[in-house]
Design a protein around this motif. Structure first.
Motif, mmCIF file in Angstrom:
data_model
loop_
_atom_site.group_PDB
_atom_site.id
_atom_site.type_symbol
_atom_site.label_atom_id
_atom_site.label_comp_id
_atom_site.label_asym_id
_atom_site.label_seq_id
_atom_site.Cartn_x
_atom_site.Cartn_y
_atom_site.Cartn_z
ATOM 1 N N GLU A 10 0.825 -1.209 0.000
ATOM 2 C CA GLU A 10 0.000 0.000 0.000
ATOM 3 C C GLU A 10 0.860 1.260 0.000
ATOM 4 O O GLU A 10 0.664 2.191 0.766
ATOM 5 C CB GLU A 10 -0.997 -0.035 1.156
ATOM 6 N N PHE A 11 1.816 1.279 -0.903
ATOM 7 C CA PHE A 11 2.733 2.400 -1.078
ATOM 8 C C PHE A 11 1.980 3.699 -1.333
ATOM 9 O O PHE A 11 2.405 4.769 -0.916
ATOM 10 C CB PHE A 11 3.675 2.088 -2.248
ATOM 11 N N ASP A 12 0.836 3.589 -1.999
ATOM 12 C CA ASP A 12 0.023 4.764 -2.329
ATOM 13 C C ASP A 12 -0.595 5.409 -1.090
ATOM 14 O O ASP A 12 -0.980 6.575 -1.120
ATOM 15 C CB ASP A 12 -1.090 4.380 -3.309
ATOM 16 N N LYS A 13 -0.677 4.678 0.014
ATOM 17 C CA LYS A 13 -1.311 5.203 1.231
ATOM 18 C C LYS A 13 -0.296 5.698 2.265
ATOM 19 O O LYS A 13 -0.666 6.057 3.367
ATOM 20 C CB LYS A 13 -2.215 4.139 1.841
ATOM 21 N N MET A 14 0.987 5.735 1.889
ATOM 22 C CA MET A 14 2.020 6.212 2.809
ATOM 23 C C MET A 14 1.836 7.688 3.114
ATOM 24 O O MET A 14 1.427 8.466 2.249
ATOM 25 C CB MET A 14 3.416 6.017 2.205
ATOM 26 N N ASP A 15 2.152 8.065 4.339
ATOM 27 C CA ASP A 15 2.139 9.459 4.751
ATOM 28 C C ASP A 15 3.149 10.243 3.898
ATOM 29 O O ASP A 15 4.174 9.702 3.493
ATOM 30 C CB ASP A 15 2.528 9.528 6.233
ATOM 31 N N VAL A 16 2.869 11.508 3.623
ATOM 32 C CA VAL A 16 3.733 12.348 2.796
ATOM 33 C C VAL A 16 5.156 12.389 3.364
ATOM 34 O O VAL A 16 6.136 12.298 2.609
ATOM 35 C CB VAL A 16 3.158 13.773 2.657
ATOM 36 N N ILE A 22 11.454 7.919 2.130
ATOM 37 C CA ILE A 22 11.783 6.783 1.265
ATOM 38 C C ILE A 22 12.395 7.283 -0.042
ATOM 39 O O ILE A 22 13.284 6.651 -0.609
ATOM 40 C CB ILE A 22 10.559 5.863 1.019
ATOM 41 N N HIS A 23 11.949 8.450 -0.515
ATOM 42 C CA HIS A 23 12.532 9.034 -1.727
ATOM 43 C C HIS A 23 14.005 9.355 -1.496
ATOM 44 O O HIS A 23 14.858 9.068 -2.338
ATOM 45 C CB HIS A 23 11.758 10.296 -2.129
ATOM 46 N N GLU A 24 14.311 9.947 -0.337
ATOM 47 C CA GLU A 24 15.711 10.245 0.010
ATOM 48 C C GLU A 24 16.536 8.966 0.058
ATOM 49 O O GLU A 24 17.645 8.900 -0.475
ATOM 50 C CB GLU A 24 15.790 10.959 1.362
ATOM 51 N N ALA A 25 15.971 7.946 0.683
ATOM 52 C CA ALA A 25 16.692 6.674 0.800
ATOM 53 C C ALA A 25 16.946 6.058 -0.572
ATOM 54 O O ALA A 25 18.033 5.527 -0.835
ATOM 55 C CB ALA A 25 15.910 5.714 1.683
ATOM 56 N N MET A 26 15.964 6.145 -1.451
ATOM 57 C CA MET A 26 16.126 5.558 -2.777
ATOM 58 C C MET A 26 17.087 6.375 -3.637
ATOM 59 O O MET A 26 17.793 5.826 -4.474
ATOM 60 C CB MET A 26 14.765 5.428 -3.456
ATOM 61 N N ALA A 52 1.137 -0.730 -4.975
ATOM 62 C CA ALA A 52 0.155 0.353 -4.803
ATOM 63 C C ALA A 52 -1.156 -0.055 -5.460
ATOM 64 O O ALA A 52 -1.172 -0.736 -6.486
ATOM 65 C CB ALA A 52 0.681 1.645 -5.429
ATOM 66 N N ASN A 53 -2.249 0.360 -4.860
ATOM 67 C CA ASN A 53 -3.575 0.067 -5.395
ATOM 68 C C ASN A 53 -4.050 1.242 -6.248
ATOM 69 O O ASN A 53 -3.697 2.391 -5.986
ATOM 70 C CB ASN A 53 -4.573 -0.157 -4.254
ATOM 71 N N PRO A 54 -4.883 0.974 -7.252
ATOM 72 C CA PRO A 54 -5.437 2.071 -8.059
ATOM 73 C C PRO A 54 -6.252 3.030 -7.196
ATOM 74 O O PRO A 54 -6.993 2.591 -6.313
ATOM 75 C CB PRO A 54 -6.326 1.372 -9.087
ATOM 76 N N SER A 55 -6.113 4.319 -7.445
ATOM 77 C CA SER A 55 -6.800 5.317 -6.622
ATOM 78 C C SER A 55 -8.316 5.262 -6.790
ATOM 79 O O SER A 55 -9.047 5.633 -5.886
ATOM 80 C CB SER A 55 -6.283 6.718 -6.945
ATOM 81 N N GLU A 56 -8.808 4.793 -7.901
ATOM 82 C CA GLU A 56 -10.258 4.700 -8.135
ATOM 83 C C GLU A 56 -10.801 3.297 -7.898
ATOM 84 O O GLU A 56 -11.930 2.998 -8.258
ATOM 85 C CB GLU A 56 -10.583 5.142 -9.574
ATOM 86 N N GLY A 57 -9.989 2.414 -7.323
ATOM 87 C CA GLY A 57 -10.446 1.062 -7.038
ATOM 88 C C GLY A 57 -10.188 0.075 -8.161
ATOM 89 O O GLY A 57 -9.981 -1.099 -7.927
ATOM 90 N N THR A 72 3.731 10.527 -7.523
ATOM 91 C CA THR A 72 4.417 11.540 -8.328
ATOM 92 C C THR A 72 5.496 10.917 -9.209
ATOM 93 O O THR A 72 6.048 9.855 -8.896
ATOM 94 C CB THR A 72 5.056 12.604 -7.422
ATOM 95 N N ASP A 73 5.830 11.617 -10.274
ATOM 96 C CA ASP A 73 6.876 11.140 -11.178
ATOM 97 C C ASP A 73 8.242 11.008 -10.493
ATOM 98 O O ASP A 73 8.964 10.049 -10.777
ATOM 99 C CB ASP A 73 6.976 12.052 -12.409
ATOM 100 N N PRO A 74 8.636 11.941 -9.592
ATOM 101 C CA PRO A 74 9.929 11.760 -8.928
ATOM 102 C C PRO A 74 10.035 10.449 -8.146
ATOM 103 O O PRO A 74 11.079 9.796 -8.160
ATOM 104 C CB PRO A 74 10.027 12.963 -7.987
ATOM 105 N N ILE A 75 8.955 10.049 -7.486
ATOM 106 C CA ILE A 75 8.964 8.760 -6.763
ATOM 107 C C ILE A 75 9.012 7.609 -7.759
ATOM 108 O O ILE A 75 9.811 6.679 -7.617
ATOM 109 C CB ILE A 75 7.722 8.622 -5.850
ATOM 110 N N LEU A 76 8.154 7.656 -8.770
ATOM 111 C CA LEU A 76 8.087 6.560 -9.737
ATOM 112 C C LEU A 76 9.396 6.397 -10.503
ATOM 113 O O LEU A 76 9.767 5.285 -10.873
ATOM 114 C CB LEU A 76 6.923 6.777 -10.706
ATOM 115 N N SER A 77 10.121 7.501 -10.726
ATOM 116 C CA SER A 77 11.369 7.434 -11.492
ATOM 117 C C SER A 77 12.462 6.669 -10.744
ATOM 118 O O SER A 77 13.453 6.268 -11.346
ATOM 119 C CB SER A 77 11.858 8.840 -11.834
ATOM 120 N N ARG A 78 12.305 6.441 -9.461
ATOM 121 C CA ARG A 78 13.298 5.710 -8.670
ATOM 122 C C ARG A 78 13.198 4.203 -8.876
ATOM 123 O O ARG A 78 14.100 3.464 -8.508
ATOM 124 C CB ARG A 78 13.148 6.022 -7.173
#
Length: 119
Positions: A10-16, A22-26, A52-57, A72-78
């Motif tokens: 549930e990566f999509d539900k992580m706190d900002v 995690i972005h820094e770590a990656m 991650a689950n789809p935002s619309e189910g 976001t693209d910066p996260i996905l690019s990692r």
């Protein structure tokens, strides 16, 4: 987890704030920790498997991957690989699968009797 594997559900539900960390770590392959007046930088060279689950189910093939999972693209690019697993609705197959799982659990239960094992 230096040299290991980290799995995130549930990566999509992580706190900002957690996503930023995690972005820094990656990106840097390190994690900075500050506890009790001690500051340390730890190596975090590891493989990341995230789900991650789809935002619309349901996944919408008309939308981009980023739009579907609301990341976001910066996260996905990692990530080196982005894969989509879709569950196509098939009521007959879904019922057969559910029946198989239930029967398997009934047969393997420690208290199962002869009738249960015949299911």
């Amino acid at each position: 987890a230096d040299g290991g594997i980290v799995c995130i559900d549930e990566f999509d539900k992580m706190d900002v704030n957690d996503r930023v960390a995690i972005h820094e770590a990656m990106e840097q392959q390190t994690i900075s920790v500050s506890k009790a007046g001690i500051v340390a930088t730890l190596k975090a060279r590891c493989s990341v498997v995230a789900v991650a689950n789809p935002s619309e189910g349901r996944y919408d093939p008309q939308r981009t991957f980023a739009q579907n999972v609301n990341l976001t693209d910066p996260i996905l690019s990692r990530f080196d690989i982005l894969a989509v697993l879709r569950d196509e609705s098939d009521p007959v197959q879904d019922e057969r699968l559910a029946d198989h799982v239930l029967c398997s659990h009934i047969r393997s239960h420690p208290d199962a009797n002869g009738d249960d094992k015949a299911v």
